[in-house]
Design an enzyme around this catalytic site. Structure first.
Site, PDB file in Angstrom:
ATOM      1  N   TYR A   1     -28.989  13.990   0.783  1.00  0.00           N
ATOM      2  CA  TYR A   1     -29.444  13.902   2.169  1.00  0.00           C
ATOM      3  C   TYR A   1     -28.882  15.087   2.978  1.00  0.00           C
ATOM      4  O   TYR A   1     -27.670  15.225   3.143  1.00  0.00           O
ATOM      5  CB  TYR A   1     -29.017  12.582   2.806  1.00  0.00           C
ATOM      6  CG  TYR A   1     -29.732  11.367   2.271  1.00  0.00           C
ATOM      7  CD1 TYR A   1     -30.882  11.499   1.494  1.00  0.00           C
ATOM      8  CD2 TYR A   1     -29.278  10.078   2.544  1.00  0.00           C
ATOM      9  CE1 TYR A   1     -31.539  10.379   0.996  1.00  0.00           C
ATOM     10  CE2 TYR A   1     -29.939   8.960   2.060  1.00  0.00           C
ATOM     11  CZ  TYR A   1     -31.059   9.123   1.276  1.00  0.00           C
ATOM     12  OH  TYR A   1     -31.717   8.012   0.793  1.00  0.00           O
TER      13      TYR A   1
ATOM     14  N   SER B   1     -37.640   2.596   3.558  1.00  0.00           N
ATOM     15  CA  SER B   1     -38.870   2.903   4.311  1.00  0.00           C
ATOM     16  C   SER B   1     -39.589   1.641   4.773  1.00  0.00           C
ATOM     17  O   SER B   1     -40.781   1.456   4.516  1.00  0.00           O
ATOM     18  CB  SER B   1     -39.816   3.777   3.477  1.00  0.00           C
ATOM     19  OG  SER B   1     -39.310   5.089   3.347  1.00  0.00           O
ATOM     20  N   PRO B   2     -38.888   0.744   5.484  1.00  0.00           N
ATOM     21  CA  PRO B   2     -39.510  -0.525   5.894  1.00  0.00           C
ATOM     22  C   PRO B   2     -40.582  -0.390   6.968  1.00  0.00           C
ATOM     23  O   PRO B   2     -41.262  -1.372   7.259  1.00  0.00           O
ATOM     24  CB  PRO B   2     -38.321  -1.341   6.411  1.00  0.00           C
ATOM     25  CG  PRO B   2     -37.329  -0.318   6.848  1.00  0.00           C
ATOM     26  CD  PRO B   2     -37.467   0.807   5.879  1.00  0.00           C
TER      27      PRO B   2
ATOM     28  N   GLY C   1     -47.358   4.590   2.430  1.00  0.00           N
ATOM     29  CA  GLY C   1     -47.225   5.630   1.427  1.00  0.00           C
ATOM     30  C   GLY C   1     -45.759   5.921   1.182  1.00  0.00           C
ATOM     31  O   GLY C   1     -44.878   5.124   1.503  1.00  0.00           O
TER      32      GLY C   1
END
Length: 305
Positions: free
Chosen positions: A52, A215-216, A220
């Site tokens: 990250y 990614s809630p 995609g």
């Protein structure tokens, strides 16, 4: 905020966690405010990865919070390793080197959880087990997990590990539900009936492995948020209807939809906006009925058989 236990470990954390992927985009002052706000909201698990911001997100986090023993006791730190430029790497040397780098950047002696980030087709489970054992015995990692793995990948790895895996981090949102879809469409000749992940949600429940939903709010993989997106009118209309009914935001309802599942799934939210996180964590106090949960699922474009 309600608390959950991660897997069969002794780690008790808030049921919503904060993903720190974008923290390198913040100033030290802004990052400090985001972290303090999260702690005030009951969010005490912070999800990192060695990639990250090229490692900068971990550095910014530690510098912003003024990492020391007193600060460290207030939180649970999680990091991930295994993704390299153009390939995946679960070799013992890389795992150990990655953890050392994360500990240095986070300015701490240990992380609470270490996850293997993406499956490595060349994984030697014996080698991973050696790395995990060394990290556990040295006190540098308390517990271990994986990310984006199916049941057989976890089974293969677990055969050689001394300790149980406690986490599998998987993509899940209201409009990305393959791990749920197949369970509705058993023995059907349609696309949702295709089992894409070897029944990973059932496997994790059977083996006391906590699922963390990354990614809630995305559709995609990296296409962007579905909330407020005109390409998803029906689900946004239903989200807004329930948000108004319950006096919260649409993001809180989307989060509550994940929390309503009996697998005790922990959403990993990546917002760096203090107000938005304050709105999202209200999901912990929202009770969605079974009917409301299914209404949202259908509004997201899913047909029940």
């Amino acid at each position: 905020m309600k608390k959950i236990k991660l897997g069969n470990s002794e780690l008790e954390v808030g049921e919503i966690s904060l993903g720190c992927m974008r923290m390198n985009e913040l100033s030290k002052k802004d990052a400090a405010e985001v972290i303090e706000n999260a702690l005030d909201c009951g969010v005490d698990l912070f999800d990192h990865a060695d990639i990250y911001g090229g490692g900068e997100s971990e550095e910014v986090f530690a510098d912003a919070i003024g990492m020391n023993d007193d600060v460290r006791e207030k939180m649970k730190l999680q990091t991930k390793c295994g993704i390299r430029k153009g390939f995946f790497d679960f070799s013992k040397d890389h795992i150990l080197e990655s953890v050392e780098g994360s500990l240095r950047r986070l300015k701490t002696d240990y992380v609470d959880t270490l996850l293997l980030h993406r499956p490595d087709a060349l994984m030697e489970p014996e080698e991973v087990a050696e790395a995990f054992t060394e990290l556990k015995e040295s006190g540098k990692v308390r517990y271990f997990g994986v990310s984006n793995q199916n049941p057989m990948q976890m089974e293969l790895l677990s055969k050689y590990l001394k300790d149980d895996l406690i986490i599998n981090q998987l993509q899940l949102s209201l409009v990305h539900t393959p791990m749920i879809d197949a369970g509705f469409n058993v023995n059907m000749q349609n696309d949702p009936a295709i089992v894409r992940d070897s029944n990973v949600i059932e496997y994790c429940r059977l083996n006391d492995i906590s699922i963390q939903a990354w990614s809630p709010f995305q559709h995609g993989m990296i296409e962007g948020p579905f909330i407020g997106n005109e390409a998803f009118p029906e689900v946004n209309a239903k989200l807004q209807e329930l948000a108004e009914k319950k006096g919260v935001t649409d993001s809180a309802i989307a989060t509550a939809w994940i929390l309503r599942h009996p697998a005790h799934i922990q959403p990993v939210v990546g917002t760096m906006n203090k107000g938005r996180l304050q709105d999202i964590v209200k999901a912990s106090d929202i009770e969605l009925s079974r009917q409301e949960w299914y209404e949202l699922y259908r509004a997201a474009g899913n047909d029940l058989p």
